[in-house]
Design a protein around this motif. Structure first.
Motif, PDB file in Angstrom:
ATOM      1  N   LEU A 106      40.753  47.141  34.427  1.00 51.76           N
ATOM      2  CA  LEU A 106      41.489  48.175  34.163  1.00 51.76           C
ATOM      3  C   LEU A 106      41.327  49.955  35.084  1.00 51.76           C
ATOM      4  O   LEU A 106      41.588  49.691  36.104  1.00 51.76           O
ATOM      5  N   ASN A 127      44.923  43.563  40.110  1.00 52.74           N
ATOM      6  CA  ASN A 127      45.858  44.797  40.049  1.00 52.74           C
ATOM      7  C   ASN A 127      45.313  46.193  41.140  1.00 52.74           C
ATOM      8  O   ASN A 127      44.604  46.431  40.672  1.00 52.74           O
ATOM      9  N   GLY A 151      40.739  40.542  43.659  1.00 50.74           N
ATOM     10  CA  GLY A 151      41.677  39.515  43.830  1.00 50.74           C
ATOM     11  C   GLY A 151      42.097  38.978  41.455  1.00 50.74           C
ATOM     12  O   GLY A 151      41.762  39.655  41.142  1.00 50.74           O
TER      13      GLY A 151
HETATM   14  C1  LIG Z   1      45.620  45.771  29.218  1.00 55.66           C
HETATM   15  S1  LIG Z   1      44.103  45.581  30.730  1.00 55.66           S
HETATM   16  C2  LIG Z   1      42.999  44.747  29.627  1.00 55.66           C
HETATM   17  C3  LIG Z   1      42.127  45.941  30.236  1.00 55.66           C
HETATM   18  C4  LIG Z   1      40.656  45.815  29.207  1.00 55.66           C
HETATM   19  N1  LIG Z   1      39.823  44.514  29.553  1.00 55.66           N
HETATM   20  C5  LIG Z   1      40.771  45.548  28.313  1.00 55.66           C
HETATM   21  O1  LIG Z   1      41.045  44.938  27.376  1.00 55.66           O
HETATM   22  O2  LIG Z   1      41.385  47.363  27.396  1.00 55.66           O
HETATM   23  C6  LIG Z   1      45.000  44.028  31.768  1.00 55.66           C
HETATM   24  C7  LIG Z   1      43.644  43.810  32.932  1.00 55.66           C
HETATM   25  O3  LIG Z   1      43.507  42.615  33.762  1.00 55.66           O
HETATM   26  C8  LIG Z   1      44.287  42.597  34.712  1.00 55.66           C
HETATM   27  N2  LIG Z   1      44.666  41.602  35.477  1.00 55.66           N
HETATM   28  C9  LIG Z   1      45.809  40.466  35.327  1.00 55.66           C
HETATM   29  N3  LIG Z   1      46.363  39.471  35.423  1.00 55.66           N
HETATM   30  C10 LIG Z   1      44.881  38.820  36.197  1.00 55.66           C
HETATM   31  C11 LIG Z   1      44.218  38.563  36.906  1.00 55.66           C
HETATM   32  N4  LIG Z   1      44.861  37.193  36.382  1.00 55.66           N
HETATM   33  N5  LIG Z   1      43.549  38.279  37.842  1.00 55.66           N
HETATM   34  C12 LIG Z   1      42.267  39.607  37.559  1.00 55.66           C
HETATM   35  N6  LIG Z   1      42.988  40.750  36.801  1.00 55.66           N
HETATM   36  C13 LIG Z   1      44.361  40.668  36.044  1.00 55.66           C
HETATM   37  C14 LIG Z   1      45.296  43.789  35.259  1.00 55.66           C
HETATM   38  O4  LIG Z   1      45.115  44.101  36.228  1.00 55.66           O
HETATM   39  C15 LIG Z   1      44.829  44.737  34.318  1.00 55.66           C
HETATM   40  O5  LIG Z   1      43.371  45.804  35.057  1.00 55.66           O
END
Ligand SMILES: C[S@@+](CC[C@H](N)C(=O)[O-])C[C@H]1O[C@@H](n2cnc3c(N)ncnc32)[C@H](O)[C@@H]1O
Length: 294
Positions: A106, A127, A151
């Motif tokens: 994130l 993202n 990715g």
């Molecule tokens: C709710 S945030 C969590 C951020 C951090 N890990 C936390 O726990 O505070 C979810 C993150 O996962 C990323 N994300 C979701 N699906 C994903 C995927 N399939 N591959 C890579 N990143 C992904 C989103 O873009 C976002 O940055």
């Protein structure tokens, strides 16, 4: 010898048409000496460098409260001093010198904590806006042992030859359209996993609850490693309009029940599953902190 030149792309007509279509240009003439609006010159900063200028590339989209060493304001959530990370690192017996795979960093808050705890971090972010924010933070706090990959972490984990000492899966399971595939992929790359996630609880997120409007479809059964569980489709709805949206790449996810998460982890060979703090009253639905290892 005569050289054949390939045609040079000419941007001028595009810029001209941009200017012509910008009503502000015809309404108010530019101040004397000011750069013309609607050109590439808009992408330039004319002030001395500050952290805030870099943060403001994504102004209004930041979730995280930045550490004091960054002299800039971003968001308000203390993701750079997150007790969930401390708990998972403690359960894993520390991460000093260890290879950690972080899913969905994130804004790199947890990456920062993991690196400060001594880890070498590979963080996979899908993202593009979040990825760029991670790179900004990486520069501002000078992360040295963390790599950010742009990715989808699923195909990455399903194909990589790498193994990791710990997978950090915080805030991602409840964003997965196929959470069983995600857990199976995690089990493929590491023997230790830390999870923080929301989950479905019929008594709290069921049809009579305030959460019902996002759970519009009936649950279905799916299985992995010989374990069958109930999955509950959850739609993002209007949240998809937010620039700071931080969910998955599909318009909906499938939420697991807590018992299902534990059963699947055991089925995938994680013989030790530790449940940490749960919060049944969280505004976005019940959540749990989990650590599992084999
Ligand atoms: C709710 S945030 C969590 C951020 C951090 N890990 C936390 O726990 O505070 C979810 C993150 O996962 C990323 N994300 C979701 N699906 C994903 C995927 N399939 N591959 C890579 N990143 C992904 C989103 O873009 C976002 O940055």
């Amino acid at each position: 010898m005569r050289l054949r030149r390939s045609p040079t792309p000419n941007l001028a007509p595009n810029l001209a048409s941009t200017r012509a279509s910008n009503p502000a240009d015809s309404a108010a003439p530019a101040a004397p000496g000011a750069p013309p609006a609607g050109t590439i010159l808009d992408a330039y900063v004319r002030e001395a460098p500050t952290a805030q200028l870099a943060i403001d590339l994504f102004r209004g989209e930041w979730a995280s409260l930045l550490p004091a060493e960054i002299d800039a304001h971003a968001g308000s959530i203390p993701l750079f001093i997150d007790p969930r990370v401390d708990w998972i690192v403690g359960q894993a017996g520390g991460v000093d010198g260890r290879q950690v795979l972080e899913l969905g960093p994130l804004e790199a808050g947890h990456t920062y904590m993991l690196e400060r705890a001594g880890a070498f971090v590979t963080a996979v972010e899908a993202n593009t806006r979040a990825y760029m924010k991670c790179l900004i933070v990486k520069e501002l706090v000078q992360l040295q042992r963390s790599r950010f990959l742009l990715g989808d972490y699923l195909p990455y984990m399903e194909a990589t030859d790498r193994r990791f000492d710990l997978t950090m899966a915080s805030g991602v399971l409840y964003h997965a359209p196929d959470p069983l595939r995600l857990l199976r992929a995690i089990a493929r790359v590491s023997d230790r996993v830390g999870i923080w996630t929301h989950y479905y609880d019929p008594a709290i997120t069921g049809p009579e609850s305030a959460h019902a409007r996002v759970f519009v479809e009936p649950p279905y059964t799916a299985g992995v490693a010989g374990v069958e569980v109930s999955l509950h489709p959850r739609h993002y709805l209007e949240a998809l309009q937010l620039q700071g949206f931080c969910g998955g790449s599909a318009p909906s996810a499938a939420w697991m029940e807590l018992e299902g998460i534990v059963d699947v982890l055991r089925g995938l060979g994680f013989t030790e599953v530790e449940i940490g703090e749960t919060d049944l009253a969280h505004a976005h639905g019940p959540c749990v902190l989990l650590y599992a290892q084999r």
